[in-house]
Motif scaffolding. Structure first.
Motif, PDB file in Angstrom:
ATOM      1  N   LEU A 168      -0.827   5.978   4.416  1.00  0.00           N
ATOM      2  CA  LEU A 168      -1.713   5.447   3.387  1.00  0.00           C
ATOM      3  C   LEU A 168      -2.471   6.576   2.700  1.00  0.00           C
ATOM      4  CD1 LEU A 168      -3.308   2.369   5.183  1.00  0.00           C
ATOM      5  CD2 LEU A 168      -1.877   2.279   3.128  1.00  0.00           C
ATOM      6  N   PRO A 203       0.764  -1.210   0.000  1.00  0.00           N
ATOM      7  CA  PRO A 203       0.000   0.000   0.000  1.00  0.00           C
ATOM      8  C   PRO A 203       0.825   1.306   0.000  1.00  0.00           C
ATOM      9  CG  PRO A 203      -0.896  -1.477   1.641  1.00  0.00           C
ATOM     10  CD  PRO A 203       0.331  -2.106   1.067  1.00  0.00           C
ATOM     11  N   LEU A 254      -8.642   1.789  -5.666  1.00  0.00           N
ATOM     12  CA  LEU A 254      -7.854   2.804  -4.955  1.00  0.00           C
ATOM     13  C   LEU A 254      -8.762   3.833  -4.280  1.00  0.00           C
ATOM     14  CD1 LEU A 254      -5.003   3.376  -7.583  1.00  0.00           C
ATOM     15  CD2 LEU A 254      -4.991   1.858  -5.592  1.00  0.00           C
ATOM     16  N   ASP A 255      -9.778   3.332  -3.596  1.00  0.00           N
ATOM     17  CA  ASP A 255     -10.712   4.177  -2.843  1.00  0.00           C
ATOM     18  C   ASP A 255     -11.539   5.107  -3.728  1.00  0.00           C
ATOM     19  OD1 ASP A 255     -10.772   3.390  -0.244  1.00  0.00           O
ATOM     20  OD2 ASP A 255      -9.433   4.935   0.529  1.00  0.00           O
ATOM     21  N   GLN A 315      -5.307   6.556  -0.706  1.00  0.00           N
ATOM     22  CA  GLN A 315      -5.945   5.737  -1.737  1.00  0.00           C
ATOM     23  C   GLN A 315      -5.446   4.294  -1.634  1.00  0.00           C
ATOM     24  OE1 GLN A 315      -5.567   8.425  -5.386  1.00  0.00           O
ATOM     25  NE2 GLN A 315      -7.673   7.682  -5.508  1.00  0.00           N
ATOM     26  N   THR A 316      -5.409   3.782  -0.441  1.00  0.00           N
ATOM     27  CA  THR A 316      -5.100   2.398  -0.056  1.00  0.00           C
ATOM     28  C   THR A 316      -3.640   2.011  -0.224  1.00  0.00           C
ATOM     29  OG1 THR A 316      -5.515   1.248  -2.168  1.00  0.00           O
ATOM     30  CG2 THR A 316      -7.446   1.734  -0.788  1.00  0.00           C
ATOM     31  N   GLU A 317      -2.762   2.905  -0.677  1.00  0.00           N
ATOM     32  CA  GLU A 317      -1.372   2.558  -0.945  1.00  0.00           C
ATOM     33  C   GLU A 317      -0.400   3.496  -0.236  1.00  0.00           C
ATOM     34  OE1 GLU A 317      -0.498  -0.126  -2.543  1.00  0.00           O
ATOM     35  OE2 GLU A 317      -2.517  -0.690  -3.168  1.00  0.00           O
ATOM     36  N   HIS A 372       2.441  -0.264  -7.717  1.00  0.00           N
ATOM     37  CA  HIS A 372       2.602  -0.090  -6.285  1.00  0.00           C
ATOM     38  C   HIS A 372       3.745  -0.995  -5.832  1.00  0.00           C
ATOM     39  CE1 HIS A 372      -1.808   1.053  -6.704  1.00  0.00           C
ATOM     40  NE2 HIS A 372      -1.076   2.139  -6.672  1.00  0.00           N
TER      41      HIS A 372
END
Length: 289
Positions: free
Chosen positions: A97, A29, A221-222, A99-101, A119
């Motif tokens: 974190l 992430p 990614l959100d 957008q999930t990364e 990623h």
């Protein structure tokens, strides 16, 4: 917003499907966005964050992108390794974190072809590895987009970049001509809005298939789609933030983005959306006045 939007002069051409090289997002992430940056010294969202700058420097406010690779091979997969050092000169190992990364990594050729969004994974000593798909010969720019979760830059969005050479006989492709919609993997992507350099405008993307609205876009990614832009000539970076909120497991057909492109000229936009567990990528050429 869609009712007041004027048609954009855009080119949308398919850039592959879920199996498109370089769109692997199964790694560790990360964070994206950019802040002010000076010309390259290396040779180069959260929805509440804003981005400024162009990402064309390898150093900003004491944070530096240091790659292990000066060149990469052509025609085969390659591992690009790098570290991000902080103001004290030590590798940064703590990233927030977004957008999930924890790290978004991009590679783009000088003619704005060959887009890859990865990623990467990080070892405990702060070394990141981005597994790149096959590259064609030419000059490439690699971008690292991140947010430190401690230290002087805590909570700030950075985009740093460097150039890397892929040896071989390089042939540049011309930027495609403008259009307002295109087909990608059987989907039709239509874009409406307006863009003026340095001004914020809404951008509305509509996805359809066989003439019917697509409402089964899965969160990615959100968001229901991810949009990145690169400027023709210097490869300046911009992340267009989604403003359509994720409210369930599926969404669509209309997707809204906050578009604020800092300079005039032609920008190449890469829209990524997911259906049925497959990732689709379309390329858009946008002329900004």
């Amino acid at each position: 917003m869609a009712g007041t939007a004027a048609a954009l002069s855009l080119t949308l051409t398919a850039c592959g499907s879920s199996s498109m090289p370089g769109t692997d997002h199964g790694a560790m992430p990360s964070t994206s966005s950019s802040r002010s940056a000076s010309p390259s010294m290396g040779d180069m969202p959260g929805m509440s964050r804003t981005a400024d700058g162009n990402g064309l420097s390898d150093i900003q406010d004491g944070y530096r992108l240091t790659p292990k690779n000066a060149t990469l091979p052509s025609g085969k997969q390659a591992a690009y390794r790098f570290t991000v050092t902080g103001p004290g000169g030590k590798p940064v190992t703590g990233f927030a974190l977004d957008q999930t990364e924890r790290m978004h990594f991009y590679a783009i050729r000088s003619d704005l072809t060959g887009f890859q969004h990865i990623h990467p994974t990080m070892t405990p000593d702060g070394t990141w590895t981005a597994s790149l798909a096959s590259l064609t010969p030419g000059a490439w720019r690699t971008f690292a987009s991140f947010t430190p979760d401690s230290g002087r830059g805590k909570g700030r969005d950075f985009v740093l970049s460097r150039t890397v050479t892929v040896p071989g006989n390089a042939t540049n492709a011309p930027l495609p001509a403008p259009a307002t919609s295109a087909e990608v993997d059987g989907y039709t992507v239509t874009v409406k809005g307006e863009a003026m350099a340095g001004m914020a405008h809404p951008l509305i993307v509509t996805v359809s298939k066989d003439g019917k609205p697509v409402t089964d876009l899965h969160p990615y990614l959100d968001a229901y789609a991810h949009l990145t832009a690169f400027h023709e000539g210097d490869q300046a970076f911009a992340h267009l933030h989604p403003t359509t909120r994720v409210t369930g497991d599926t969404g669509g057909p209309d997707l809204a983005f906050h578009a604020e492109l800092p300079t005039s000229g032609s920008w190449r936009l890469f829209l990524q959306f997911q259906t049925g567990g497959k990732l689709h990528t379309a390329a858009l050429t946008l002329h900004v006045g």
